[in-house]
Design an enzyme around this catalytic site. Structure first.
Site, PDB file in Angstrom:
ATOM      1  N   ARG A   1      46.097  70.755  50.657  1.00  0.00           N
ATOM      2  CA  ARG A   1      46.702  69.433  50.825  1.00  0.00           C
ATOM      3  C   ARG A   1      47.707  69.463  51.981  1.00  0.00           C
ATOM      4  O   ARG A   1      47.812  68.513  52.749  1.00  0.00           O
ATOM      5  CB  ARG A   1      47.398  69.010  49.531  1.00  0.00           C
ATOM      6  CG  ARG A   1      46.425  68.763  48.398  1.00  0.00           C
ATOM      7  CD  ARG A   1      47.181  68.338  47.159  1.00  0.00           C
ATOM      8  NE  ARG A   1      46.302  68.264  46.005  1.00  0.00           N
ATOM      9  CZ  ARG A   1      46.544  68.863  44.831  1.00  0.00           C
ATOM     10  NH1 ARG A   1      47.628  69.585  44.651  1.00  0.00           N
ATOM     11  NH2 ARG A   1      45.694  68.731  43.839  1.00  0.00           N
TER      12      ARG A   1
ATOM     13  N   ALA B   1      31.618  57.825  42.703  1.00  0.00           N
ATOM     14  CA  ALA B   1      31.694  58.302  44.087  1.00  0.00           C
ATOM     15  C   ALA B   1      30.340  58.243  44.791  1.00  0.00           C
ATOM     16  O   ALA B   1      30.259  57.891  45.970  1.00  0.00           O
ATOM     17  CB  ALA B   1      32.223  59.736  44.115  1.00  0.00           C
TER      18      ALA B   1
ATOM     19  N   ASP C   1      36.691  66.484  47.160  1.00  0.00           N
ATOM     20  CA  ASP C   1      37.158  67.534  46.225  1.00  0.00           C
ATOM     21  C   ASP C   1      36.694  67.171  44.819  1.00  0.00           C
ATOM     22  O   ASP C   1      37.473  66.716  43.997  1.00  0.00           O
ATOM     23  CB  ASP C   1      38.694  67.633  46.293  1.00  0.00           C
ATOM     24  CG  ASP C   1      39.227  68.751  45.398  1.00  0.00           C
ATOM     25  OD1 ASP C   1      38.482  69.708  45.131  1.00  0.00           O
ATOM     26  OD2 ASP C   1      40.390  68.654  44.963  1.00  0.00           O
TER      27      ASP C   1
ATOM     28  N   CYS D   1      34.473  73.781  43.281  1.00  0.00           N
ATOM     29  CA  CYS D   1      35.212  74.648  42.359  1.00  0.00           C
ATOM     30  C   CYS D   1      34.283  75.198  41.286  1.00  0.00           C
ATOM     31  O   CYS D   1      34.719  75.607  40.219  1.00  0.00           O
ATOM     32  CB  CYS D   1      36.399  73.913  41.744  1.00  0.00           C
ATOM     33  SG  CYS D   1      35.939  72.447  40.808  1.00  0.00           S
TER      34      CYS D   1
HETATM   35  N1  SAH Z   1      41.032  66.073  44.320  1.00  0.00           N
HETATM   36  C1  SAH Z   1      41.837  65.989  43.127  1.00  0.00           C
HETATM   37  C2  SAH Z   1      41.203  66.690  41.957  1.00  0.00           C
HETATM   38  C3  SAH Z   1      39.844  66.167  41.614  1.00  0.00           C
HETATM   39  S1  SAH Z   1      39.406  66.393  39.947  1.00  0.00           S
HETATM   40  C4  SAH Z   1      43.265  66.525  43.384  1.00  0.00           C
HETATM   41  O1  SAH Z   1      43.563  66.927  44.504  1.00  0.00           O
HETATM   42  O2  SAH Z   1      44.064  66.544  42.447  1.00  0.00           O
HETATM   43  C5  SAH Z   1      37.914  65.523  39.879  1.00  0.00           C
HETATM   44  C6  SAH Z   1      38.083  64.019  39.806  1.00  0.00           C
HETATM   45  O3  SAH Z   1      36.777  63.470  39.978  1.00  0.00           O
HETATM   46  C7  SAH Z   1      38.612  63.469  38.500  1.00  0.00           C
HETATM   47  O4  SAH Z   1      39.735  62.660  38.757  1.00  0.00           O
HETATM   48  C8  SAH Z   1      37.467  62.623  37.934  1.00  0.00           C
HETATM   49  O5  SAH Z   1      37.918  61.426  37.330  1.00  0.00           O
HETATM   50  C9  SAH Z   1      36.687  62.311  39.176  1.00  0.00           C
HETATM   51  N2  SAH Z   1      35.247  62.060  39.010  1.00  0.00           N
HETATM   52  C10 SAH Z   1      34.351  62.756  38.280  1.00  0.00           C
HETATM   53  N3  SAH Z   1      33.115  62.272  38.452  1.00  0.00           N
HETATM   54  C11 SAH Z   1      33.223  61.232  39.328  1.00  0.00           C
HETATM   55  C12 SAH Z   1      32.297  60.339  39.920  1.00  0.00           C
HETATM   56  N4  SAH Z   1      30.994  60.410  39.654  1.00  0.00           N
HETATM   57  N5  SAH Z   1      32.764  59.418  40.774  1.00  0.00           N
HETATM   58  C13 SAH Z   1      34.078  59.327  41.066  1.00  0.00           C
HETATM   59  N6  SAH Z   1      34.997  60.171  40.534  1.00  0.00           N
HETATM   60  C14 SAH Z   1      34.584  61.098  39.679  1.00  0.00           C
END
Ligand code: SAH
Length: 395
Positions: free
Chosen positions: A208, A279, A299, A339
């Site tokens: 970040r 997403a 991410d 991850c």
């Molecule tokens: N990048 C973040 C951590 C991501 S954790 C940070 O820096 O803190 C993964 C995230 O993806 C979660 O918030 C979850 O709600 C979201 N997520 C999971 N599947 C998803 C999808 N299909 N579309 C959008 N968001 C999604």
């Protein structure tokens, strides 16, 4: 102590100090052992190799505490490991967040401990860690000088160990107000009771910061942060100087926190657009609108939670990276991560290369990215290297 006898030739990984004994390597248990009890692991001829926590219902049948046959695995032994892990993290930043215990990499299989300001959040993820739950809690408080410890042992992997989910305050009271951490001057609320993971993701801390640096000096006027959770990357980009940051997540609750975090950090709300969406669909929509960004962050959550799901995960990683690449203007930068433990850094790079090719883009690897150093990787335990990423520059 019971003896866990291995099949002939199956002692090699333990001799290299890899801590896991898989069920397929076990010939028999001589004696009786309850889940979490310490057993002596021996080769087929009865030579002791390790002392390990027994987990009868798991594919990982035992996890080594020590390769020293003469050691005593007890409260003092665990306290010494915990003290060493905390000491290795160095100075404790009072307002910040850090991973203090990172499981096998700290010689404490199945134990995770994160610190958020003055609160410890712990996950007991193996039968062995569970067996020593109280002793570990006390040792963590002693090693850190903190008084409150909250348990978040509700990760799915507990089921593989035959353990039921459990969460709640374990030492001291539960936080009665939202807990705020300060990371590089940004204020973020951590939802320890209900948030993902232990409430937050500490591991991308340095990534970040790099994103923030990339946005400085007009480096990223427009940015897209996909899977933004509570907005940590989005805030870093805005703090760096990004003028428009579009953030996408499927969780409305996470986006509410993200908005609050941006306000608490004193950032201009007009910079941010928070979009609650899937997403995969949202990326397609942006592509169909021919949108272009200076910087994109991908991410996502763990697409491959088990080795069996790696192939499906590879398709999902390829899909989002293909779209992410298309949304970049030439010269733009992509921060992309996986991850999933089952997806190696090498495989991830191959997937991303395939995605770039299919997107009709060329790019260079400006940097390889990893978890922050409070998530160490032990040489004998490469599985500890779960987070890998690439910083790409589109040509
Ligand atoms: N990048 C973040 C951590 C991501 S954790 C940070 O820096 O803190 C993964 C995230 O993806 C979660 O918030 C979850 O709600 C979201 N997520 C999971 N599947 C998803 C999808 N299909 N579309 C959008 N968001 C999604």
């Amino acid at each position: 102590m019971a003896d866990l006898i291995l099949k002939p030739g199956r002692e090699k990984s333990l001799r290299r100090q890899h801590p896991w004994v898989f069920s397929g390597a076990v010939a028999e248990l001589r004696g009786t052992a309850a889940p979490g009890d310490t057993v002596r692991v021996c080769d087929a001829r009865g030579q002791p190799l390790a002392q390990a926590a027994y987990s009868p219902s798991s594919q990982i049948r035992a996890r080594a505490w020590t390769f020293d046959a003469g050691a005593r695995v007890d409260a003092g032994f665990l306290a010494a490991r915990i003290e060493a892990a905390v000491r290795r993290r160095g100075r404790i930043d009072p307002g910040g967040a850090a991973r203090l215990v990172h499981g096998e990499s700290d010689g404490l299989p199945g134990l995770i401990a994160d610190r958020y300001a003055d609160l410890l959040v712990v996950q007991y993820l193996s039968a062995g860690a569970e067996r020593w739950r109280e002793e570990i809690a006390d040792a963590l408080l002693r090693a850190t000088g903190l008084a409150r410890l909250y348990e978040r042992s509700d990760a799915d992997v507990r089921a593989l160990e035959g353990l039921a989910p459990r969460s709640g305050p374990l030492r001291g009271a539960a936080p009665d107000a939202p807990l705020t951490i300060v990371v590089y001057g940004l204020r973020l609320v951590v939802e320890v009771a209900h948030g993902n993971n232990t409430g937050f993701y500490v591991d991308p801390r340095d990534n970040r910061r790099l994103a923030r640096e990339a946005a400085a000096g007009g480096g990223a006027d427009t940015a897209l942060n996909v899977f933004c959770y509570t907005g940590a990357f989005s805030l870093a980009l805005a703090a760096g100087g990004a003028r428009a940051v579009l953030s996408i997540d499927s969780s409305g609750a996470a986006l509410d926190l993200a908005r609050a975090n941006a306000a608490a950090s004193g950032l201009d709300p007009a910079v941010f657009e928070w979009r609650e969406a899937d997403a995969f669909a949202a990326l397609r929509e942006l592509r169909d609108q021919s949108r272009r960004f200076d910087l994109v962050v991908l991410d996502p959550p763990k697409f491959a939670p088990t080795p069996a799901s790696v192939e499906r995960a590879a398709r999902a990683y390829k899909d989002i990276n293909l779209l992410g690449m298309k949304l970049l203007r030439p010269g733009g930068r992509l921060f992309t991560f996986s991850c999933s433990g089952g997806v190696s850094a090498e495989l991830f790079q191959k997937i991303v290369a395939g995605a770039a090719q299919d997107a009709g883009c060329d790019a260079v690897i400006a940097r390889r990215l990893w978890a922050a150093p409070d998530h160490p990787v032990r040489l004998a335990f490469p599985e500890g290297e779960y987070l890998k990423g690439l910083l790409l520059e589109r040509l």
